[in-house]
Design a protein around this motif. Structure first.
Motif, PDB file in Angstrom:
ATOM      1  N   LEU A 184      35.977  39.000  47.044  1.00  0.00           N
ATOM      2  CA  LEU A 184      37.388  39.975  46.565  1.00  0.00           C
ATOM      3  C   LEU A 184      38.101  39.227  45.701  1.00  0.00           C
ATOM      4  N   ILE A 185      38.586  39.924  44.599  1.00  0.00           N
ATOM      5  CA  ILE A 185      39.713  39.378  43.831  1.00  0.00           C
ATOM      6  C   ILE A 185      40.713  40.400  43.345  1.00  0.00           C
ATOM      7  N   LEU A 186      41.819  40.046  43.887  1.00  0.00           N
ATOM      8  CA  LEU A 186      43.136  40.723  43.717  1.00  0.00           C
ATOM      9  C   LEU A 186      44.001  39.977  42.410  1.00  0.00           C
ATOM     10  N   HIS A 187      44.314  40.964  41.504  1.00  0.00           N
ATOM     11  CA  HIS A 187      45.010  40.320  40.330  1.00  0.00           C
ATOM     12  C   HIS A 187      46.114  41.493  39.767  1.00  0.00           C
ATOM     13  N   GLY A 188      47.145  40.779  39.187  1.00  0.00           N
ATOM     14  CA  GLY A 188      48.122  41.516  38.599  1.00  0.00           C
ATOM     15  C   GLY A 188      47.937  41.917  37.237  1.00  0.00           C
ATOM     16  N   ARG A 189      47.900  43.024  36.863  1.00  0.00           N
ATOM     17  CA  ARG A 189      47.833  43.566  35.282  1.00  0.00           C
ATOM     18  C   ARG A 189      48.893  42.632  34.339  1.00  0.00           C
ATOM     19  N   HIS A 190      50.197  42.157  34.961  1.00  0.00           N
ATOM     20  CA  HIS A 190      51.212  41.729  34.496  1.00  0.00           C
ATOM     21  C   HIS A 190      51.448  40.294  34.571  1.00  0.00           C
ATOM     22  N   ASP A 191      50.198  39.595  35.162  1.00  0.00           N
ATOM     23  CA  ASP A 191      50.317  38.272  35.549  1.00  0.00           C
ATOM     24  C   ASP A 191      50.421  37.400  33.970  1.00  0.00           C
ATOM     25  N   LYS A 192      51.585  36.838  33.852  1.00  0.00           N
ATOM     26  CA  LYS A 192      52.026  35.777  32.557  1.00  0.00           C
ATOM     27  C   LYS A 192      51.589  34.299  32.746  1.00  0.00           C
ATOM     28  N   VAL A 193      51.190  34.113  33.942  1.00  0.00           N
ATOM     29  CA  VAL A 193      50.911  32.576  34.105  1.00  0.00           C
ATOM     30  C   VAL A 193      49.099  32.539  34.225  1.00  0.00           C
ATOM     31  N   ILE A 194      48.498  33.493  34.906  1.00  0.00           N
ATOM     32  CA  ILE A 194      47.003  33.579  34.767  1.00  0.00           C
ATOM     33  C   ILE A 194      46.630  34.884  34.249  1.00  0.00           C
ATOM     34  N   PRO A 195      46.386  35.004  32.957  1.00  0.00           N
ATOM     35  CA  PRO A 195      45.987  36.322  32.295  1.00  0.00           C
ATOM     36  C   PRO A 195      44.844  36.860  32.956  1.00  0.00           C
ATOM     37  N   VAL A 196      44.923  38.139  32.837  1.00  0.00           N
ATOM     38  CA  VAL A 196      43.650  39.158  33.704  1.00  0.00           C
ATOM     39  C   VAL A 196      42.375  38.730  33.248  1.00  0.00           C
ATOM     40  N   ALA A 197      42.361  38.356  31.844  1.00  0.00           N
ATOM     41  CA  ALA A 197      41.032  37.833  31.565  1.00  0.00           C
ATOM     42  C   ALA A 197      40.262  36.801  32.356  1.00  0.00           C
ATOM     43  N   ARG A 198      41.061  35.861  32.801  1.00  0.00           N
ATOM     44  CA  ARG A 198      40.566  34.807  33.643  1.00  0.00           C
ATOM     45  C   ARG A 198      40.121  35.434  35.018  1.00  0.00           C
ATOM     46  N   ALA A 199      40.711  36.337  35.452  1.00  0.00           N
ATOM     47  CA  ALA A 199      40.267  36.952  36.939  1.00  0.00           C
ATOM     48  C   ALA A 199      38.955  37.659  36.361  1.00  0.00           C
ATOM     49  N   LEU A 200      38.872  38.492  35.305  1.00  0.00           N
ATOM     50  CA  LEU A 200      37.497  39.214  35.073  1.00  0.00           C
ATOM     51  C   LEU A 200      36.535  38.375  34.831  1.00  0.00           C
ATOM     52  N   GLU A 201      36.742  37.170  34.113  1.00  0.00           N
ATOM     53  CA  GLU A 201      35.395  36.319  34.020  1.00  0.00           C
ATOM     54  C   GLU A 201      35.143  35.594  35.320  1.00  0.00           C
TER      55      GLU A 201
ATOM     56  N   ALA B  85      35.217  37.347  38.225  1.00  0.00           N
ATOM     57  CA  ALA B  85      34.410  38.384  38.857  1.00  0.00           C
ATOM     58  C   ALA B  85      33.092  38.309  38.028  1.00  0.00           C
ATOM     59  N   GLU B  86      32.994  38.409  36.908  1.00  0.00           N
ATOM     60  CA  GLU B  86      31.550  38.151  36.154  1.00  0.00           C
ATOM     61  C   GLU B  86      30.770  37.171  36.611  1.00  0.00           C
ATOM     62  N   ALA B  87      31.376  36.175  37.016  1.00  0.00           N
ATOM     63  CA  ALA B  87      30.824  34.636  37.290  1.00  0.00           C
ATOM     64  C   ALA B  87      29.856  34.831  38.812  1.00  0.00           C
ATOM     65  N   ILE B  88      30.516  35.588  39.636  1.00  0.00           N
ATOM     66  CA  ILE B  88      30.063  35.572  41.064  1.00  0.00           C
ATOM     67  C   ILE B  88      29.398  36.806  41.288  1.00  0.00           C
ATOM     68  N   SER B  89      28.167  36.973  41.748  1.00  0.00           N
ATOM     69  CA  SER B  89      27.234  38.053  41.692  1.00  0.00           C
ATOM     70  C   SER B  89      28.047  38.968  42.987  1.00  0.00           C
ATOM     71  N   GLY B  90      27.893  40.292  42.555  1.00  0.00           N
ATOM     72  CA  GLY B  90      28.608  41.215  43.486  1.00  0.00           C
ATOM     73  C   GLY B  90      29.937  41.146  43.880  1.00  0.00           C
ATOM     74  N   ALA B  91      30.643  40.440  43.117  1.00  0.00           N
ATOM     75  CA  ALA B  91      32.234  40.437  43.278  1.00  0.00           C
ATOM     76  C   ALA B  91      32.908  41.570  42.941  1.00  0.00           C
ATOM     77  N   ILE B  92      33.844  42.010  43.776  1.00  0.00           N
ATOM     78  CA  ILE B  92      34.834  43.137  43.538  1.00  0.00           C
ATOM     79  C   ILE B  92      36.037  42.707  42.974  1.00  0.00           C
ATOM     80  N   ILE B  93      36.356  43.430  42.227  1.00  0.00           N
ATOM     81  CA  ILE B  93      37.724  43.080  41.549  1.00  0.00           C
ATOM     82  C   ILE B  93      38.879  44.062  41.402  1.00  0.00           C
ATOM     83  N   GLU B  94      39.875  44.023  41.804  1.00  0.00           N
ATOM     84  CA  GLU B  94      40.899  44.991  41.956  1.00  0.00           C
ATOM     85  C   GLU B  94      42.204  44.688  41.172  1.00  0.00           C
TER      86      GLU B  94
END
Length: 294
Positions: A234-251, A253-262
């Motif tokens: 499970l990945i929980l991330h903020g749309r407004h995260d200026k330290v770790i951009p959302v793109a890093r969380a999305l990638e 999630a894409e790398a881990i099979s079956g990962a859920i990202i919210e």
């Protein structure tokens, strides 16, 4: 107080509940002691029958501090980008070994891992190195590789100059961090000051944040190896995260099979009480639904 030993490092940890339920290991963000995982976060886990164990990563809390090591963050960033050779004082793999030392001390064969920011990097690398010891992953503010290509030099300069002589100076620092990294609606000076004093009294080490940041700059790209993982994530991330951009969380999630990202539309790179309680509740549900929970 409980401690585990990994070479020269002594790692403090704390069980947040009694009993023999499934263990959930909690790993905090850069430079932050384990008190970030407070009772409002842990309560839903305990209510669901889990046993949270929060760990003071090296250079935080009551664990070993490496106060004499001053990293050259610019050189480490350059090395991460293929320019030169400048290793950090320690790496993510060393922090993984610290967690494994706690697991050995507590005779834990496998555990659920919860990691926030750099704690999530440690959790992912532990899962890659020793997949049989990880029952699930819950990543808050997730990244799976170095931020060297994204972090501005000005941020490194601020970290290098970060000198905190006393508790009041730390409170002032955290007030600035909360204003810079959090949502305006969540800013409460009294609350931030109180939490800063709690953290300081538990243990904030000079240069600890910079050394953690050095380790994350030198982190390997875990994405290729994450593809082989078969653990509920499970990945929980903020749309407004200026330290770790959302793109890093999305990638991630894409790398881990079956990962859920919210993606939370009202979250930045901060953990105010409303989010800590919500994370605890959501993660407890994630773990309860995991086929690896026994």
């Amino acid at each position: 107080m409980a401690f585990a030993t990994n070479g020269a490092a002594t790692i403090h940890y704390e069980r947040m509940a009694a009993g023999d339920g499934p263990v959930v290991i909690l790993l905090a963000g850069a430079g932050r002691p384990s008190t970030d995982f407070d009772y409002s976060f842990c309560a839903p886990l305990v209510a669901a029958g889990f046993v949270p164990i929060r760990i003071d990563s090296r250079d935080t809390g009551r664990s070993t501090a490496l106060a004499g090591d001053v990293p050259d963050l610019h050189a480490i960033k350059a090395a991460a980008l293929g320019q030169g050779d400048a290793p950090p004082p320690y790496g993510i793999a060393d922090m993984v070994a610290d967690v494994l030392a706690v697991m050995e001390a507590e005779k834990i064969g496998a555990a659920h891992l919860v990691g926030r920011s750099i704690g999530g990097l440690v959790a992912q690398q532990l899962a890659v190195q020793t997949p049989g010891r990880v029952l699930s992953l819950s990543l808050v503010m997730a990244m799976s590789r170095s931020m060297a290509d994204a972090v501005p030099d000005a941020a490194l300069d601020r970290l290098a100059a970060d000198h905190i002589p006393d508790e009041d100076a730390y409170v002032a620092r955290q007030l600035g961090v909360a204003q810079a990294n959090g949502m305006v609606a969540d800013f409460d000076a009294g609350r931030v000051a109180e939490e800063a004093r709690t953290a300081w009294r538990h243990g904030v080490h000079r240069g600890g944040t910079a050394r953690h940041f050095a380790a994350s700059l030198a982190a390997p790209d875990l994405r290729p190896a994450l593809g082989a993982l078969r653990v509920p994530t499970l990945i929980l991330h903020g749309r407004h995260d200026k330290v770790i951009p959302v793109a890093r969380a999305l990638e991630t999630a894409e790398a881990i099979s079956g990962a859920i990202i919210e993606i939370d539309e009202q979250m930045a790179h901060d953990g105010p009480p409303r989010l800590r309680a919500a994370w605890g509740t959501r993660i407890a549900a994630h773990l309860a639904g995991s086929p690896n929970t026994t």
